[in-house]
Scaffold this motif. Structure first.
Motif, PDB file in Angstrom:
ATOM      1  N   ASN A 230       1.444  -1.413  -0.227  1.00 19.33           N
ATOM      2  CA  ASN A 230       0.049  -0.048  -0.156  1.00 19.33           C
ATOM      3  C   ASN A 230       0.870   1.228  -0.179  1.00 19.33           C
ATOM      4  N   TYR A 231       0.695   2.006  -0.897  1.00 17.68           N
ATOM      5  CA  TYR A 231       1.401   2.976  -0.594  1.00 17.68           C
ATOM      6  C   TYR A 231       1.796   3.903  -0.020  1.00 17.68           C
ATOM      7  N   GLN A 232       0.619   4.201   1.275  1.00 17.73           N
ATOM      8  CA  GLN A 232       0.182   5.059   2.026  1.00 17.73           C
ATOM      9  C   GLN A 232       1.062   4.604   3.129  1.00 17.73           C
ATOM     10  N   ALA A 233       1.097   2.998   3.620  1.00 20.33           N
ATOM     11  CA  ALA A 233       2.162   2.388   4.314  1.00 20.33           C
ATOM     12  C   ALA A 233       3.297   2.842   3.958  1.00 20.33           C
TER      13      ALA A 233
ATOM     14  N   MET B 212       7.048   4.106   6.060  1.00 21.38           N
ATOM     15  CA  MET B 212       7.948   3.376   6.411  1.00 21.38           C
ATOM     16  C   MET B 212       9.358   3.895   5.818  1.00 21.38           C
ATOM     17  N   ARG B 213       8.994   4.739   4.661  1.00 18.34           N
ATOM     18  CA  ARG B 213      10.581   5.435   3.422  1.00 18.34           C
ATOM     19  C   ARG B 213      10.227   6.837   3.983  1.00 18.34           C
TER      20      ARG B 213
ATOM     21  N   PRO C  33      13.821   0.896  -6.868  1.00 18.60           N
ATOM     22  CA  PRO C  33      12.466  -0.358  -6.123  1.00 18.60           C
ATOM     23  C   PRO C  33      11.483   0.692  -5.786  1.00 18.60           C
ATOM     24  N   ARG C  34      10.561   0.440  -5.836  1.00 18.43           N
ATOM     25  CA  ARG C  34       8.977   0.500  -5.759  1.00 18.43           C
ATOM     26  C   ARG C  34       8.364   0.261  -4.079  1.00 18.43           C
ATOM     27  N   TRP C  35       8.716  -0.828  -3.428  1.00 18.41           N
ATOM     28  CA  TRP C  35       7.953  -0.971  -1.868  1.00 18.41           C
ATOM     29  C   TRP C  35       9.779  -1.034  -1.363  1.00 18.41           C
TER      30      TRP C  35
ATOM     31  N   THR D 221      -0.658   2.279  10.631  1.00 18.70           N
ATOM     32  CA  THR D 221      -0.824   3.745  11.336  1.00 18.70           C
ATOM     33  C   THR D 221      -0.081   4.467  11.886  1.00 18.70           C
ATOM     34  N   PRO D 222      -0.108   6.113  11.994  1.00 20.08           N
ATOM     35  CA  PRO D 222       0.863   6.325  13.264  1.00 20.08           C
ATOM     36  C   PRO D 222       0.092   6.464  14.264  1.00 20.08           C
ATOM     37  N   VAL D 223       0.304   6.711  15.469  1.00 17.15           N
ATOM     38  CA  VAL D 223      -0.119   7.070  16.527  1.00 17.15           C
ATOM     39  C   VAL D 223       0.281   8.118  16.972  1.00 17.15           C
ATOM     40  N   SER D 224      -0.948   8.274  17.943  1.00 16.03           N
ATOM     41  CA  SER D 224      -0.312   9.708  18.358  1.00 16.03           C
ATOM     42  C   SER D 224       0.285   9.240  20.053  1.00 16.03           C
TER      43      SER D 224
END
Length: 154
Positions: free
Chosen positions: A33-36, A40-41, A95-97, A137-140
């Protein structure tokens, strides 16, 4: 410091599996998934806190604590035609991922999804939003504190 919730199917890699590994560290492969991937990136840093979440199982929930243990690097499964994560459009030169290594720190009691939903302090937590399917997902900071100081102690 940032905080993250990262989902893993326990049949693939559970908190127990990672704790049993050399250096208690696993490459967080297979994110498609691009957002995920972008989390990471572009946003994760070594030492960021991770809620290790078991998904795709009978009782999904937070199963442990971990930390980001590397800077991002290419996910080799994208280049392997035998891998279920193979991407024929991925090129080694571009690389894409990407992935990061995650180090498991400790197993906790399972904090199941219904318990998370009952917490007023977690009402805005991204994983609890309707239709959320992201594996990362981010966690505050406030959500992290509530989970690690209230729920994991209780």
């Amino acid at each position: 410091m940032n905080y993250w919730l990262m989902k893993s199917e326990p049949e693939d890699a559970s908190i127990d599996d990672v704790l049993a590994m050399s250096k208690q560290t696993i490459a967080w492969y297979g994110v498609r998934n691009y957002q995920a991937r972008n989390f990471m990136r572009d946003a994760m840093q070594v030492g960021d806190g991770v809620l290790f979440y078991h998904s795709g199982c009978a009782v999904p929930g937070i199963a442990g604590l971990a930390e980001v243990a590397s800077t991002p690097y290419p996910d080799d499964t994208q280049f392997d035609p035998k891998s279920k994560y193979f991407d024929p459009k991925a090129e080694r030169e571009n690389p894409r991922w990407m992935l990061v290594d995650v180090r498991a720190l400790k197993k906790t009691r399972l904090i199941a999804l219904p318990e998370l939903r009952q917490q007023e302090a977690l009402a805005e937590m991204q994983i609890l939003r309707r239709g959320n399917r992201l594996s990362i997902t981010p966690v505050s900071a406030a959500e992290w504190r509530h989970i690690t100081t209230k729920l994991m102690k209780g």
